[in-house]
Design an enzyme around this catalytic site. Structure first.
Site, PDB file in Angstrom:
ATOM      1  N   ARG A 190      41.356 -23.860 -33.306  1.00  0.00           N
ATOM      2  CA  ARG A 190      41.557 -22.911 -32.199  1.00  0.00           C
ATOM      3  C   ARG A 190      41.515 -23.576 -30.828  1.00  0.00           C
ATOM      4  O   ARG A 190      41.335 -22.917 -29.807  1.00  0.00           O
ATOM      5  CB  ARG A 190      40.528 -21.761 -32.246  1.00  0.00           C
ATOM      6  CG  ARG A 190      40.631 -20.871 -33.493  1.00  0.00           C
ATOM      7  CD  ARG A 190      42.005 -20.241 -33.591  1.00  0.00           C
ATOM      8  NE  ARG A 190      42.114 -19.224 -34.620  1.00  0.00           N
ATOM      9  CZ  ARG A 190      42.485 -19.450 -35.877  1.00  0.00           C
ATOM     10  NH1 ARG A 190      42.767 -20.683 -36.265  1.00  0.00           N
ATOM     11  NH2 ARG A 190      42.582 -18.468 -36.745  1.00  0.00           N
ATOM     12  N   LEU A 191      41.683 -24.893 -30.784  1.00  0.00           N
ATOM     13  CA  LEU A 191      41.755 -25.604 -29.502  1.00  0.00           C
ATOM     14  C   LEU A 191      43.223 -25.671 -29.077  1.00  0.00           C
ATOM     15  O   LEU A 191      43.842 -26.728 -29.035  1.00  0.00           O
ATOM     16  CB  LEU A 191      41.141 -27.003 -29.643  1.00  0.00           C
ATOM     17  CG  LEU A 191      39.662 -27.010 -30.073  1.00  0.00           C
ATOM     18  CD1 LEU A 191      39.157 -28.434 -30.229  1.00  0.00           C
ATOM     19  CD2 LEU A 191      38.818 -26.240 -29.055  1.00  0.00           C
TER      20      LEU A 191
END
Length: 212
Positions: A190-191
């Site tokens: 989720r970066l």
């Protein structure tokens, strides 16, 4: 499995500062071509959001028909809900959901009507059945039954079987002139990579990376 448990990693790519372009449309065109080349369904589909006079937002999917540094173009019935809301408030947001490529683009801008010449040029380029459908449908109005719409379409198709349809005055296009465009590329854990372009004075675009 609960919906809250559905998740996956985004691993198809990244967006770096080195990949950014001076004008966001250049990057948009690159991503759009990637979507077309990848064969994803409806690569030109975009969600357009407008706001009613009572503050209620409304969204719908339309097809992008042209894009340039001047903006993003789509067409619609000028009696539709979206057209009525744009008449009162031309501020608009649109979104390109290229999920199959783990990408999305968000655009904020102001919508303006196209010229009669631009409307006619595109309307006359459409397949004839699509032209007839524009006449048959009073978009966004209540419909008693689909058979009524099909009957109207059939009657118009017969009426104009051997002649051209005139360009309707109730149908036309809008150009969304952007002042903000965000590019989102999914990232592992989720970066995600997010870069936002904002139009500054003098017509120059400034960029900044956003937290995912």
């Amino acid at each position: 499995m609960a919906i809250s448990d559905l998740r996956r990693q985004y691993t198809l790519g990244e967006l770096t500062e080195e990949q950014l372009t001076a004008h966001p449309i250049a990057l948009f065109n690159r991503w759009l071509q990637d979507a077309i080349d990848a064969g994803i369904p409806d690569p030109t589909a975009m969600t357009v959001a407008t706001v009613a006079s009572d503050g209620q937002p409304s969204q719908r999917i339309v097809l992008l028909k042209d894009v340039s540094e001047d903006g993003f173009v789509f067409f619609t019935n000028l009696g539709s809900r979206k057209a009525a809301e744009l008449a009162a408030n031309p501020k608009v947001s649109c979104h390109f959901p290229w999920f199959f490529m783990e990408r999305q683009v968000r655009v904020c801008g102001t919508a303006e009507k196209l010229s009669l010449k631009e409307n006619a040029s595109y309307f006359l380029s459409r397949p004839k059945d699509s032209q007839i459908a524009a006449y048959a449908s009073r978009q966004s109005q209540p419909l008693s039954a689909k058979t009524a719409l099909l009957s109207q379409f059939s009657q118009l198709k017969q009426k104009f079987a051997d002649k051209a349809l005139p360009v309707p005055n109730f149908w036309g296009g809008y150009r969304i002139r952007p002042h903000q465009i965000e590019f989102w590329q999914g990232g592992k854990d989720r970066l995600h990579d997010r870069f936002e372009y904002n139009l500054a004075e003098g017509g120059r675009w400034q960029t900044q990376r956003l937290m995912p």
